[in-house]
Design a protein around this motif. Sequence first.
Motif, PDB file in Angstrom:
ATOM      1  N   MET A   1      -0.789  -1.315  -7.950  1.00 46.13           N
ATOM      2  CA  MET A   1      -1.984  -1.279  -9.080  1.00 46.13           C
ATOM      3  C   MET A   1      -1.714  -2.086 -10.057  1.00 46.13           C
ATOM      4  O   MET A   1      -0.660  -2.268 -10.753  1.00 46.13           O
ATOM      5  CB  MET A   1      -2.317   0.154  -9.361  1.00 46.13           C
ATOM      6  CG  MET A   1      -2.656   1.067  -8.112  1.00 46.13           C
ATOM      7  SD  MET A   1      -2.593   2.831  -8.257  1.00 46.13           S
ATOM      8  CE  MET A   1      -3.976   3.014  -9.440  1.00 46.13           C
ATOM      9  N   THR A   7      -0.660  -4.348  -6.756  1.00 49.32           N
ATOM     10  CA  THR A   7       0.594  -3.581  -6.719  1.00 49.32           C
ATOM     11  C   THR A   7       1.051  -3.235  -8.143  1.00 49.32           C
ATOM     12  O   THR A   7       2.086  -2.833  -8.349  1.00 49.32           O
ATOM     13  CB  THR A   7       1.647  -4.217  -6.093  1.00 49.32           C
ATOM     14  OG1 THR A   7       2.059  -5.387  -6.477  1.00 49.32           O
ATOM     15  CG2 THR A   7       1.466  -4.469  -4.568  1.00 49.32           C
ATOM     16  N   GLU A 109      -4.705   7.628 -11.092  1.00 47.19           N
ATOM     17  CA  GLU A 109      -3.240   7.781 -11.092  1.00 47.19           C
ATOM     18  C   GLU A 109      -2.420   8.682 -11.751  1.00 47.19           C
ATOM     19  O   GLU A 109      -1.433   9.456 -11.240  1.00 47.19           O
ATOM     20  CB  GLU A 109      -2.586   6.403 -11.284  1.00 47.19           C
ATOM     21  CG  GLU A 109      -1.252   6.337 -11.135  1.00 47.19           C
ATOM     22  CD  GLU A 109      -0.585   5.015 -11.807  1.00 47.19           C
ATOM     23  OE1 GLU A 109      -0.362   4.009 -10.703  1.00 47.19           O
ATOM     24  OE2 GLU A 109      -0.352   4.730 -12.670  1.00 47.19           O
ATOM     25  N   LEU A 115       0.296   9.589  -4.076  1.00 45.98           N
ATOM     26  CA  LEU A 115       0.016   7.980  -4.080  1.00 45.98           C
ATOM     27  C   LEU A 115       0.762   7.144  -3.110  1.00 45.98           C
ATOM     28  O   LEU A 115       1.778   7.522  -2.928  1.00 45.98           O
ATOM     29  CB  LEU A 115       0.484   7.511  -5.655  1.00 45.98           C
ATOM     30  CG  LEU A 115      -0.081   7.881  -6.878  1.00 45.98           C
ATOM     31  CD1 LEU A 115       0.526   7.536  -8.349  1.00 45.98           C
ATOM     32  CD2 LEU A 115      -1.424   7.035  -6.841  1.00 45.98           C
ATOM     33  N   LEU A 117       1.095   3.339  -1.650  1.00 43.43           N
ATOM     34  CA  LEU A 117       1.033   1.820  -2.072  1.00 43.43           C
ATOM     35  C   LEU A 117       1.462   0.803  -1.253  1.00 43.43           C
ATOM     36  O   LEU A 117       2.713   1.124  -0.712  1.00 43.43           O
ATOM     37  CB  LEU A 117       1.717   1.468  -3.446  1.00 43.43           C
ATOM     38  CG  LEU A 117       1.118   2.403  -4.713  1.00 43.43           C
ATOM     39  CD1 LEU A 117       1.712   3.672  -5.030  1.00 43.43           C
ATOM     40  CD2 LEU A 117       1.282   1.406  -6.112  1.00 43.43           C
ATOM     41  N   PRO A 124       5.652  -3.100  -7.349  1.00 42.71           N
ATOM     42  CA  PRO A 124       4.832  -1.997  -7.797  1.00 42.71           C
ATOM     43  C   PRO A 124       5.135  -1.681  -9.262  1.00 42.71           C
ATOM     44  O   PRO A 124       6.354  -1.458  -9.570  1.00 42.71           O
ATOM     45  CB  PRO A 124       4.682  -0.729  -6.738  1.00 42.71           C
ATOM     46  CG  PRO A 124       5.090  -1.378  -5.685  1.00 42.71           C
ATOM     47  CD  PRO A 124       6.145  -2.411  -5.815  1.00 42.71           C
ATOM     48  N   PHE A 173       5.656   4.188  -0.865  1.00 43.03           N
ATOM     49  CA  PHE A 173       5.603   2.709  -1.257  1.00 43.03           C
ATOM     50  C   PHE A 173       6.065   1.904   0.070  1.00 43.03           C
ATOM     51  O   PHE A 173       7.057   1.942   0.754  1.00 43.03           O
ATOM     52  CB  PHE A 173       6.491   2.122  -2.450  1.00 43.03           C
ATOM     53  CG  PHE A 173       6.123   2.891  -3.636  1.00 43.03           C
ATOM     54  CD1 PHE A 173       5.348   2.522  -4.645  1.00 43.03           C
ATOM     55  CD2 PHE A 173       6.888   3.960  -3.976  1.00 43.03           C
ATOM     56  CE1 PHE A 173       5.203   2.887  -5.678  1.00 43.03           C
ATOM     57  CE2 PHE A 173       6.776   4.900  -5.269  1.00 43.03           C
ATOM     58  CZ  PHE A 173       5.869   4.090  -6.060  1.00 43.03           C
ATOM     59  N   THR A 226      -4.024   0.666  -2.757  1.00 48.14           N
ATOM     60  CA  THR A 226      -3.331   2.047  -3.249  1.00 48.14           C
ATOM     61  C   THR A 226      -4.361   2.942  -2.547  1.00 48.14           C
ATOM     62  O   THR A 226      -5.440   2.862  -2.912  1.00 48.14           O
ATOM     63  CB  THR A 226      -3.283   1.885  -4.802  1.00 48.14           C
ATOM     64  OG1 THR A 226      -2.225   1.031  -5.175  1.00 48.14           O
ATOM     65  CG2 THR A 226      -2.568   3.147  -5.032  1.00 48.14           C
ATOM     66  N   ILE A 228      -5.120   6.842  -3.282  1.00 46.88           N
ATOM     67  CA  ILE A 228      -5.003   7.955  -4.433  1.00 46.88           C
ATOM     68  C   ILE A 228      -5.632   9.375  -3.787  1.00 46.88           C
ATOM     69  O   ILE A 228      -6.798   9.601  -3.540  1.00 46.88           O
ATOM     70  CB  ILE A 228      -5.864   7.404  -5.723  1.00 46.88           C
ATOM     71  CG1 ILE A 228      -5.222   6.290  -6.301  1.00 46.88           C
ATOM     72  CG2 ILE A 228      -5.480   8.674  -6.771  1.00 46.88           C
ATOM     73  CD1 ILE A 228      -5.811   5.635  -7.530  1.00 46.88           C
ATOM     74  N   TYR A 261      -2.821   2.338   6.544  1.00 47.02           N
ATOM     75  CA  TYR A 261      -1.576   2.463   5.912  1.00 47.02           C
ATOM     76  C   TYR A 261      -0.612   3.153   6.660  1.00 47.02           C
ATOM     77  O   TYR A 261       0.571   2.823   6.981  1.00 47.02           O
ATOM     78  CB  TYR A 261      -1.683   3.388   4.602  1.00 47.02           C
ATOM     79  CG  TYR A 261      -0.638   3.491   3.654  1.00 47.02           C
ATOM     80  CD1 TYR A 261       0.036   2.601   2.949  1.00 47.02           C
ATOM     81  CD2 TYR A 261       0.334   4.553   3.718  1.00 47.02           C
ATOM     82  CE1 TYR A 261       1.070   2.573   2.353  1.00 47.02           C
ATOM     83  CE2 TYR A 261       1.394   4.840   3.043  1.00 47.02           C
ATOM     84  CZ  TYR A 261       1.773   3.587   2.052  1.00 47.02           C
ATOM     85  OH  TYR A 261       2.897   3.656   1.595  1.00 47.02           O
TER      86      TYR A 261
END
Length: 285
Positions: A1, A7, A109, A115, A117, A124, A173, A226, A228, A261
């Motif tokens: 982000m 990121t 966030e 979270l 990513l 990140p 991540f 990302t 959330i 993801y």
Amino acid sequence: MESGSGTGSGVESGKRPEDEPGAGVMTAFGRQLKLLRLRAGLDRAEFGKRVGYAAQSVASFEQGRRIPQPEFIDKADAVLEAGGLLLALKEEVARAQYPPFFRDAARLEAKALELFLYAVSAVPGLLQTEEYTRALLAMRRPLLDEDTIEQRVSARVARQEILNRWPAPLMSFVIEEAVLRRPFGGRPVLRGVLEQILLVGHQRSVEIQVMPTDREDNAGLDGPFTLITRKGGDQIAYLEVQGRSILLTDRDEVRSVAARYGIIRSQALTPRESLGFIEKLLGEL
């Protein structure tokens, strides 16, 4: 982000803080601070001593040229007996430290339960060291001035407080191998950020995975993102490119990103394998 890669890498708008939306908040805060200081009969030097800041910093805050840290606002409100007048602006002031396209995402966030990513260009932001962040910002074109760079570095450090929050959000991540090999800022900076990733990766609430470059299958070709998860369980997807951002809230769209993801995670190295891989990279530096 908060990057051109989605990121948090630091590839941001070239505008100065005073050119951005949010400058009005800083102007209002600065004027209020000055009025309260004068009401208390303090010059900038004396007030600065009481709150632990130089008179020059106080002047920058009053003129809206610098964004004060939360601890300054706490001390200033108490020293000036402001009765919460400065504290009332604290959240808006905190948001103003981020580039406009990232402010809504930063708010989400900070309160996230989870979270996830996927990073393809740079480490990140939540895993960066100050030196790594500073190196990324120094590479920005058009060039950012030094005050803006330091402001952005401070903002990113402040974001990382989420890693120490309790209860801690669950974080995942997935980082492309190429990201971990790019020596932004030089090899000592790369070594520092890899050590930071290992440190964070050993936290119980964090899982870090590496996507090897030699994988024949990679579901992440559409780019970084990302996910959330908010209180209540609903998810939002954050996408970012070239200083522009999108927050996806449509359930079908978000579900598609979440499914992607899951596939990306299955294609990457396991968390244990990934930490071993990063240790190997450190040994090669």
